[in-house]
Design an enzyme around this catalytic site. Sequence first.
Site, PDB file in Angstrom:
ATOM      1  N   HIS A  59      -7.238  -4.640  10.180  1.00 43.30           N
ATOM      2  CA  HIS A  59      -6.963  -4.445   8.744  1.00 43.30           C
ATOM      3  C   HIS A  59      -5.658  -5.129   8.325  1.00 43.30           C
ATOM      4  CE1 HIS A  59      -4.869  -0.348   9.691  1.00 43.30           C
ATOM      5  NE2 HIS A  59      -3.931  -1.229   9.437  1.00 43.30           N
ATOM      6  N   GLU A 109      -9.614  -1.804   5.354  1.00 41.18           N
ATOM      7  CA  GLU A 109     -10.265  -1.512   6.626  1.00 41.18           C
ATOM      8  C   GLU A 109     -11.488  -2.410   6.821  1.00 41.18           C
ATOM      9  OE1 GLU A 109      -8.676   0.121   8.646  1.00 41.18           O
ATOM     10  OE2 GLU A 109      -8.191   2.180   8.105  1.00 41.18           O
ATOM     11  N   ASP A 133       0.817  -1.214   0.000  1.00 39.00           N
ATOM     12  CA  ASP A 133       0.000   0.000   0.000  1.00 39.00           C
ATOM     13  C   ASP A 133       0.853   1.267   0.000  1.00 39.00           C
ATOM     14  OD1 ASP A 133       0.957  -0.389   2.577  1.00 39.00           O
ATOM     15  OD2 ASP A 133      -0.999  -0.842   3.439  1.00 39.00           O
ATOM     16  N   ASP A 135      -7.608  -2.640  14.282  1.00 36.48           N
ATOM     17  CA  ASP A 135      -8.975  -2.960  13.859  1.00 36.48           C
ATOM     18  C   ASP A 135      -9.028  -4.199  12.955  1.00 36.48           C
ATOM     19  OD1 ASP A 135      -7.814  -1.988  11.552  1.00 36.48           O
ATOM     20  OD2 ASP A 135      -9.165  -0.279  11.320  1.00 36.48           O
TER      21      ASP A 135
HETATM   22  P1  PGA Z   1       2.129  -1.302  12.621  1.00 39.90           P
HETATM   23  O1  PGA Z   1       0.917  -1.236  11.595  1.00 39.90           O
HETATM   24  O2  PGA Z   1       3.064  -2.353  12.117  1.00 39.90           O
HETATM   25  O3  PGA Z   1       2.732   0.058  12.592  1.00 39.90           O
HETATM   26  O4  PGA Z   1       1.555  -1.661  13.953  1.00 39.90           O
HETATM   27  C1  PGA Z   1       0.344  -2.427  11.130  1.00 39.90           C
HETATM   28  C2  PGA Z   1      -0.805  -2.100  10.209  1.00 39.90           C
HETATM   29  O5  PGA Z   1      -1.467  -1.075  10.411  1.00 39.90           O
HETATM   30  O6  PGA Z   1      -1.049  -2.894   9.295  1.00 39.90           O
END
Ligand code: PGA
Length: 256
Positions: A134, A139, A63, A132
């Site tokens: 994702h 999302e 992404d 959450d």
């Molecule tokens: P993080 O993010 O590795 O910074 O915890 C993970 C994500 O949002 O997929």
Amino acid sequence: MEIIIHSSPETSTQVAARIVARLLREKPAAVLGLATGSTPLRLYRVLINMELDWSMVTTFNLDEYIGLPPDHPQSYHTFMWENLFSHINIDKENIHIPDGNAKDIPEFCGKYEKQIRAAGGIDLQLLGIGTDGHIGFNEPTSSLASRTRIKTLTQKTCRDNARFFGSEQEVPKHVITMGIGTIMEAHMNLLMAFGENKATAIAEAVEGPVTSINPASVLQMHPLVKVCIDEPAASRLKRADYYRWVYENKPAWQTF
Ligand code: PGA
């Protein structure tokens, strides 16, 4: 799903690194799906120190934010170059990161999907998980069949990512992300999660129903998924003892 619980992010990362390193040694022209965020940072450091041969490897990132210049300190282009690409012998031509400044975003997304297919598909996709649930930036309530496309972040994700930007207002609200359907086509998915703030998302993804409310739960339908987590991230799993038992009793030929 194979749930691999280790005491710390460091030991958990060692396992993930061995899985990636084995693939690169067995298949020098492997296609890797890469992730950003705080979770894979240690993994990239370990992989750099392993001095693997990346000369034939192709990568696709999950992404990117829309609207940030590629050289913005928080763009995923910058993240990948700073934390991995500038330290390894990868061919620049083989690196693919969604273009958050594409003039025609739907056209770009279709092209990205075609490039993944033309490369022969993703052998191993690295994943983090949001609080959450994702994966990528898919999302909650994302279509489980979705392809690479534009998404709007939830306010929770904007708040979670504000730590990188200084304030929530500065976090772009729109992103390009591989879809859940895209991720599900990877040959193997390797999800990493560390810390107590990921415990609920992990418990729902691994032991809850398959539901778009927790997009990572769709991985229950994928034939080859490894979940490398530390004890705090595993703290809400009801069957953690079973996962530890399975790992301790792995047949020798299955160990990493
Ligand atoms: P993080 O993010 O590795 O910074 O915890 C993970 C994500 O949002 O997929």
